[in-house]
Structures are given as C-alpha cells and as structure tokens.
Design a protein around this motif. Sequence first.
Motif, PDB file in Angstrom:
ATOM      1  N   UNK A 159       0.847  -1.185   0.000  1.00 38.14           N
ATOM      2  CA  UNK A 159       0.000   0.000   0.000  1.00 38.14           C
ATOM      3  C   UNK A 159       0.888   1.243   0.000  1.00 38.14           C
ATOM      4  N   UNK A 160       0.305   2.362  -0.368  1.00 35.48           N
ATOM      5  CA  UNK A 160       0.974   3.659  -0.220  1.00 35.48           C
ATOM      6  C   UNK A 160       0.181   4.423   0.830  1.00 35.48           C
ATOM      7  N   UNK A 161       0.873   4.894   1.868  1.00 39.28           N
ATOM      8  CA  UNK A 161       0.178   5.537   2.976  1.00 39.28           C
ATOM      9  C   UNK A 161       0.982   6.718   3.487  1.00 39.28           C
ATOM     10  N   UNK A 162       0.387   7.901   3.421  1.00 37.55           N
ATOM     11  CA  UNK A 162       0.983   9.086   4.029  1.00 37.55           C
ATOM     12  C   UNK A 162       0.692   9.056   5.529  1.00 37.55           C
ATOM     13  N   UNK A 163       1.467   9.775   6.291  1.00 38.96           N
ATOM     14  CA  UNK A 163       1.287   9.862   7.744  1.00 38.96           C
ATOM     15  C   UNK A 163       1.303   8.476   8.389  1.00 38.96           C
ATOM     16  N   UNK A 164       2.263   7.659   7.952  1.00 38.94           N
ATOM     17  CA  UNK A 164       2.457   6.319   8.505  1.00 38.94           C
ATOM     18  C   UNK A 164       3.949   6.047   8.532  1.00 38.94           C
ATOM     19  N   UNK A 165       4.484   5.782   9.708  1.00 36.43           N
ATOM     20  CA  UNK A 165       5.913   5.522   9.840  1.00 36.43           C
ATOM     21  C   UNK A 165       6.142   4.362  10.797  1.00 36.43           C
ATOM     22  N   UNK A 166       6.585   3.230  10.253  1.00 44.29           N
ATOM     23  CA  UNK A 166       6.900   2.091  11.102  1.00 44.29           C
ATOM     24  C   UNK A 166       7.975   2.459  12.119  1.00 44.29           C
ATOM     25  N   UNK A 167       8.939   3.255  11.715  1.00 44.93           N
ATOM     26  CA  UNK A 167      10.007   3.661  12.630  1.00 44.93           C
ATOM     27  C   UNK A 167       9.422   4.440  13.802  1.00 44.93           C
ATOM     28  N   UNK A 168       8.560   5.412  13.531  1.00 44.58           N
ATOM     29  CA  UNK A 168       7.965   6.198  14.609  1.00 44.58           C
ATOM     30  C   UNK A 168       7.074   5.336  15.500  1.00 44.58           C
ATOM     31  N   UNK A 169       6.326   4.425  14.902  1.00 47.90           N
ATOM     32  CA  UNK A 169       5.473   3.536  15.687  1.00 47.90           C
ATOM     33  C   UNK A 169       6.341   2.671  16.602  1.00 47.90           C
ATOM     34  N   UNK A 170       7.404   2.108  16.053  1.00 50.75           N
ATOM     35  CA  UNK A 170       8.299   1.251  16.820  1.00 50.75           C
ATOM     36  C   UNK A 170       8.959   2.012  17.969  1.00 50.75           C
ATOM     37  N   UNK A 171       9.409   3.214  17.684  1.00 52.27           N
ATOM     38  CA  UNK A 171      10.134   3.999  18.686  1.00 52.27           C
ATOM     39  C   UNK A 171       9.204   4.713  19.667  1.00 52.27           C
ATOM     40  N   UNK A 172       7.897   4.745  19.401  1.00 51.32           N
ATOM     41  CA  UNK A 172       6.970   5.458  20.282  1.00 51.32           C
ATOM     42  C   UNK A 172       6.741   4.733  21.601  1.00 51.32           C
ATOM     43  N   UNK A 173       6.997   3.434  21.637  1.00 44.90           N
ATOM     44  CA  UNK A 173       6.815   2.672  22.863  1.00 44.90           C
ATOM     45  C   UNK A 173       5.440   2.063  23.018  1.00 44.90           C
ATOM     46  N   UNK A 174       4.514   2.320  22.091  1.00 46.47           N
ATOM     47  CA  UNK A 174       3.179   1.750  22.246  1.00 46.47           C
ATOM     48  C   UNK A 174       3.072   0.344  21.669  1.00 46.47           C
ATOM     49  N   UNK A 175       4.050  -0.065  20.889  1.00 45.05           N
ATOM     50  CA  UNK A 175       4.023  -1.393  20.264  1.00 45.05           C
ATOM     51  C   UNK A 175       5.306  -2.120  20.667  1.00 45.05           C
ATOM     52  N   UNK A 176       5.237  -2.903  21.730  1.00 43.59           N
ATOM     53  CA  UNK A 176       6.423  -3.514  22.308  1.00 43.59           C
ATOM     54  C   UNK A 176       6.980  -4.679  21.492  1.00 43.59           C
ATOM     55  N   UNK A 177       6.192  -5.239  20.614  1.00 47.23           N
ATOM     56  CA  UNK A 177       6.638  -6.423  19.875  1.00 47.23           C
ATOM     57  C   UNK A 177       7.065  -6.119  18.443  1.00 47.23           C
ATOM     58  N   UNK A 178       7.174  -4.867  18.084  1.00 49.65           N
ATOM     59  CA  UNK A 178       7.634  -4.479  16.755  1.00 49.65           C
ATOM     60  C   UNK A 178       9.152  -4.360  16.824  1.00 49.65           C
ATOM     61  N   UNK A 179       9.839  -5.232  16.097  1.00 46.50           N
ATOM     62  CA  UNK A 179      11.294  -5.306  16.179  1.00 46.50           C
ATOM     63  C   UNK A 179      11.929  -5.025  14.814  1.00 46.50           C
ATOM     64  N   UNK A 180      12.906  -4.120  14.809  1.00 47.51           N
ATOM     65  CA  UNK A 180      13.637  -3.827  13.574  1.00 47.51           C
ATOM     66  C   UNK A 180      14.476  -5.034  13.196  1.00 47.51           C
ATOM     67  N   UNK A 181      14.273  -5.552  11.976  1.00 47.83           N
ATOM     68  CA  UNK A 181      15.015  -6.704  11.497  1.00 47.83           C
ATOM     69  C   UNK A 181      16.148  -6.315  10.554  1.00 47.83           C
ATOM     70  N   UNK A 182      15.890  -5.280   9.741  1.00 51.64           N
ATOM     71  CA  UNK A 182      16.858  -4.919   8.706  1.00 51.64           C
ATOM     72  C   UNK A 182      16.653  -3.468   8.293  1.00 51.64           C
ATOM     73  N   UNK A 183      17.745  -2.798   8.014  1.00 49.72           N
ATOM     74  CA  UNK A 183      17.690  -1.417   7.529  1.00 49.72           C
ATOM     75  C   UNK A 183      18.692  -1.301   6.393  1.00 49.72           C
ATOM     76  N   UNK A 184      18.238  -0.867   5.227  1.00 45.40           N
ATOM     77  CA  UNK A 184      19.115  -0.732   4.075  1.00 45.40           C
ATOM     78  C   UNK A 184      18.870   0.603   3.400  1.00 45.40           C
ATOM     79  N   UNK A 185      19.898   1.102   2.753  1.00 43.41           N
ATOM     80  CA  UNK A 185      19.760   2.332   1.986  1.00 43.41           C
ATOM     81  C   UNK A 185      19.543   1.956   0.534  1.00 43.41           C
ATOM     82  N   UNK A 186      18.472   2.487  -0.026  1.00 42.88           N
ATOM     83  CA  UNK A 186      18.113   2.153  -1.398  1.00 42.88           C
ATOM     84  C   UNK A 186      18.422   3.270  -2.364  1.00 42.88           C
ATOM     85  N   UNK A 187      17.635   3.310  -3.408  1.00 44.84           N
ATOM     86  CA  UNK A 187      17.806   4.308  -4.454  1.00 44.84           C
ATOM     87  C   UNK A 187      17.604   5.713  -3.913  1.00 44.84           C
ATOM     88  N   UNK A 188      18.419   6.619  -4.414  1.00 45.95           N
ATOM     89  CA  UNK A 188      18.321   8.044  -4.067  1.00 45.95           C
ATOM     90  C   UNK A 188      18.392   8.290  -2.563  1.00 45.95           C
TER      91      UNK A 188
END
Length: 109
Positions: free
Chosen positions: A4-33
Amino acid sequence: MVRIEKEHFSLRQICESGQCFRLELLEETEGQRGKVSRRYGLVAFGKYLMVSQCGSYVEFFCSREEFDSIWKGYFDLTEDYGRLIASIDPGDDYLCRAAAFGSGIRLQR
C-alpha cells in the motif's frame, strides 16, 4: 504480500513510540536516491507479520485476507490522519509542533 501507499504512517515512529512492544527492527538498508528501507517483525493476535517500509510505500508480508481481517485495523489504516492533522487549530503552536513531530505514529489497536 500486500503493498500500500500511505501518508502519515511511519513504522520507525510507531516502533520507537513505545506503544508497540513487539515491533522489532530486522533490517535497515539504503536504497535508491538515499531512501532508507526498514523491515520489522511483529507478533500480535497469535500471528507473525513481517512488514517493510520505504518512503510512503508499505509492504505487509501476509495474505490479503489476513491483512484485511487483522493488520488493517491493528495499524488503523482506514483513518485519515492527514485530515486529523489538518483540523488542528493553526494558532495552537503546541499541537502543531506535536503533530509535525509524530505525524507517522498511528494508534495501535
């Protein structure tokens, strides 16, 4: 997989906000541009979800049926957060700054 394409949605912000304790960063890569792609793992409702985001594009690694019945509601994807942000009184400096800072956070259900 559901993409999907979704504005005002950030997995990083959700993960770091502390409200979702089971969301774990698995991988971070730099892509195009220079865009950063992040992949997370999550356990909720007895299900495991792998989900990734690059910019406004979000990929849910599950069936369409599972997405519609569980994850769409869990991530509050039907709510128009842009409309909510636009409804903030421009004279309310505190709320305007808060909305700008956390514009990608969603209420987890």
